[in-house]
Design an enzyme around this catalytic site. Structure first.
Site, mmCIF file in Angstrom:
data_model
loop_
_atom_site.group_PDB
_atom_site.id
_atom_site.type_symbol
_atom_site.label_atom_id
_atom_site.label_comp_id
_atom_site.label_asym_id
_atom_site.label_seq_id
_atom_site.Cartn_x
_atom_site.Cartn_y
_atom_site.Cartn_z
ATOM 1 C CG HIS A 559 60.514 -44.121 -40.012
ATOM 2 N ND1 HIS A 559 61.475 -44.269 -38.868
ATOM 3 C CD2 HIS A 559 61.413 -43.632 -40.758
ATOM 4 C CE1 HIS A 559 62.686 -43.961 -39.143
ATOM 5 N NE2 HIS A 559 62.786 -43.587 -40.472
ATOM 6 C CG HIS A 602 66.829 -44.753 -38.876
ATOM 7 N ND1 HIS A 602 66.685 -43.174 -39.235
ATOM 8 C CD2 HIS A 602 67.252 -44.468 -37.576
ATOM 9 C CE1 HIS A 602 67.077 -42.511 -38.398
ATOM 10 N NE2 HIS A 602 67.429 -43.286 -37.116
#
Length: 622
Positions: A559, A602
């Protein structure tokens, strides 16, 4: 090796205002233009489009899809990966992890032997990720505005503005009665119902007791409350989360390619996507500020070929960089936009000495705990849905007050220690205080527990990924060669701020406690990983033992963000609130690199929102 000199960066000099009208650019050939998806440069090389998009990933295809809704607008997307929509490693979300480390993954090398996954395929990471559909906390989106110029607040980089665009991207299917029995819930008002990206709980949703038991044990062990829906802006909870899949199409993955491109690729003659070609640089019209982009240079790029022939395509209006947080800064640097001290030794002239390109890198880290079960059946095929997000106070318990005091007392020192990966220590101190504020005042989550019903190790029946969400450590991305095919140096600076490791360890200790708490403890026979590698002293194991194990066994979450941050220039921003690169007239960045701080989430749902918003900003500018 290709050495990019000043003369090769420049298009012949011309008036920028005329450039933007396209009066001196090559025109599209007469007749029907090339459209759809192709690997051939025929009909593309040397041609002019209104917009050229670098990267056919999540953000790039979203922007292209929205811009080409106007049939008078022409768009070229250039993607380094192939069109793998018919590859089961892509469309079968049940096969998540199979593509990782293979030809569909950039697999960026980082320090300590770690790698960072990233989709090198049409749709980018939305084509190979786990598909979890979550959002961060309200305060985290609101913080973005505080890092912009006060005059830019009206642009709407906050929860309210982002919610509108996150919903615009989404086509959510509320859980069926059978899924509700299994624990699925939702708040329909915070979801979109007519967007391109499908989100839903799966046909194969696990029915067994494992997921509900994990959520209940997390609450019993730490007091984390249950919430119905992680999309509602309150991430500090335990819940079941949907995935980006199309329930009505046999749970097919709903990637950006499948969502924005597939339905229209044979209809819109104004959109062409060239795959298996790497953008090598942006072409400029001038060497004085503001820089004006006229187009891009690109070359063939396959698993076996780094093309020596350079092709060009021109942009009548804008070049949009959407190559992801690790490729976007490299492309800017190769194009002469970046730190002159980095570019000069590579014989690249810094046309725009923007020193924070590639800096402010933030990446999350994870460890995995595994256990054997007591002989139960899985009763389903996934994907997994159970997630828990504890905050600082739930992680550190009685030590919370001392941790709050440590944060408040250490920000200046931490900022100074990370200053080489930022604009300045003073700028980073401002950013860190904003980050600390949401951690302490707004109690946003510091850890995510992602419960996996099938473990990775032989004999394991359950596994839980423990990852640190909001690191204070900052890293950077820098090219090491003028050859565009050479990977940039990705230096995450893992755990360089000691508090980050403290959070990782606190997460692991609490997770062990959750494993020992009913009702989950009734389903677990023994902890396999780390097991005896971190002896349980009755207090969950010593911090010293956990630190050693965590540092030996951590990985990157994949990420990464922040490398072209949307912030005030005085804080180290690379783009403004309109996502335009400072001191350029027509170059924007639209991907995770513009996010100035990490989210407790997320990323995909939020990046869809960013791209949807960007498309409207671009339309409004023309």
């Amino acid at each position: 090796m290709t050495v990019v000199a000043e003369c090769s960066l420049l298009f012949p000099m011309m008036n920028p205002s005329l450039l933007l009208l396209g009066l001196f650019l090559p025109s599209l050939a007469a007749g029907t233009p090339v459209h759809g998806v192709t690997t051939s440069t025929d009909g593309i090389d040397g041609k002019t489009y209104d917009y050229v998009v670098i990267g056919g990933g999540l953000a790039g295809l979203t922007v292209a899809g929205r811009l080409t809704e106007d049939p008078s607008v022409t768009v070229l997307v250039v993607e380094a990966g192939a069109d793998d929509r018919n590859n089961p490693e892509v469309y079968d979300i049940y096969e998540f992890t199979v593509a990782l480390g293979g030809p569909l993954d950039w697999n960026f090398p980082a320090e300590d032997g770690r790698t960072i996954a990233g989709g090198r395929t049409l749709g980018g990471s939305s084509s190979i990720n786990g598909g979890s559909w979550t959002r961060g906390s309200v305060a985290q989106y609101d913080t973005w505005t505080t890092l912009l110029e006060p005059s830019e607040a009206e642009v709407g980089w906050n929860w309210e503005g982002m919610l509108h665009y996150m919903k615009k991207s989404e086509n959510f299917m509320p859980p069926t009665p059978d899924q509700v029995v299994k624990g699925a819930e939702s708040i329909p008002a915070v979801h979109g119902a007519s967007g391109p990206v499908h989100s839903a709980f799966s046909h194969g949703m696990y029915k067994g007791p494992q997921q509900p038991a994990f959520l209940a044990a997390a609450t019993n062990a730490s007091g984390i409350v249950h919430c119905k829906d992680l999309s509602a802006g309150q991430a500090n909870c335990v819940t079941m989360t949907p995935c980006s899949l199309n329930y009505n199409d046999n749970d097919r993955r709903s990637s950006s390619a499948q969502s924005y491109l597939t339905p229209v690729e044979n209809i819109r003659t104004n959109w062409v996507t060239l795959t298996q070609h790497l953008v090598t640089r942006i072409i400029w019209a001038n060497s004085t500020l503001p820089l004006v982009a006229t187009g891009i240079e690109f070359a063939e790029y396959t698993n076996t070929t780094n093309g020596t022939t350079r092709y060009t395509a021109y942009a009548r209006k804008e070049v949009i960089v959407a190559a992801g947080a690790l490729r976007t800064p490299a492309i800017l640097q190769l194009s002469g936009v970046g730190d002159a001290d980095v570019l000069g030794p590579l014989n690249i002239t810094a046309l725009l000495d923007l020193k924070t390109v590639g800096k402010n890198l933030q990446e999350q880290t994870n460890n995995v705990m595994e256990a054997s079960g007591t002989g139960w059946a899985y009763n389903g095929t996934g994907p997994n849905n159970a997630i828990a997000f504890p905050n600082l106070f739930q992680l550190f318990g009685n030590a919370s007050d001392s941790k709050v005091a440590e944060i408040n007392a250490s920000i200046e020192t931490w900022a100074a220690s990370q200053a080489s990966h930022a604009y300045s220590a003073a700028a980073l101190e401002t950013i860190f205080r904003a980050q600390a504020n949401v951690i302490i005042k707004d109690k946003v989550p510091l850890i995510e527990y992602f419960f996996v019903t099938v473990g990775a190790a032989p004999g394991a029946d359950v596994a839980t990924v423990n990852w640190q969400l909001l690191p204070f450590s900052r890293g950077s991305v820098q090219i090491v060669s003028a050859d565009p095919f050479v990977y940039p140096n990705v230096h995450v600076n893992y755990f360089n701020v000691s508090f980050d490791l403290d959070v990782q360890v606190a997460g692991l200790k609490l997770l062990r406690e959750i494993y020992k708490t009913q009702p989950l403890s009734d389903l677990i026979s023994s902890e396999l990983l780390p097991g005896s590698a971190v002896p349980d002293d009755g207090e969950g194991g010593s911090d010293a033992d956990w630190r050693v194990w965590a540092l030996q066994n951590y990985g990157s979450v994949a990420h990464p963000l922040g490398t072209a941050s949307m912030m005030r220039r005085e804080l180290g921003g690379v783009v403004d609130a309109y996502l335009k690169v400072y001191d350029t007239q027509n170059v924007r960045v639209v991907d995770a690199s513009i996010l100035p701080t990490q989210l407790s989430a997320h990323l995909s749902s939020s990046i869809y929102g960013v791209a949807e918003k960007a498309a409207d900003l671009i339309k409004a500018a023309w």
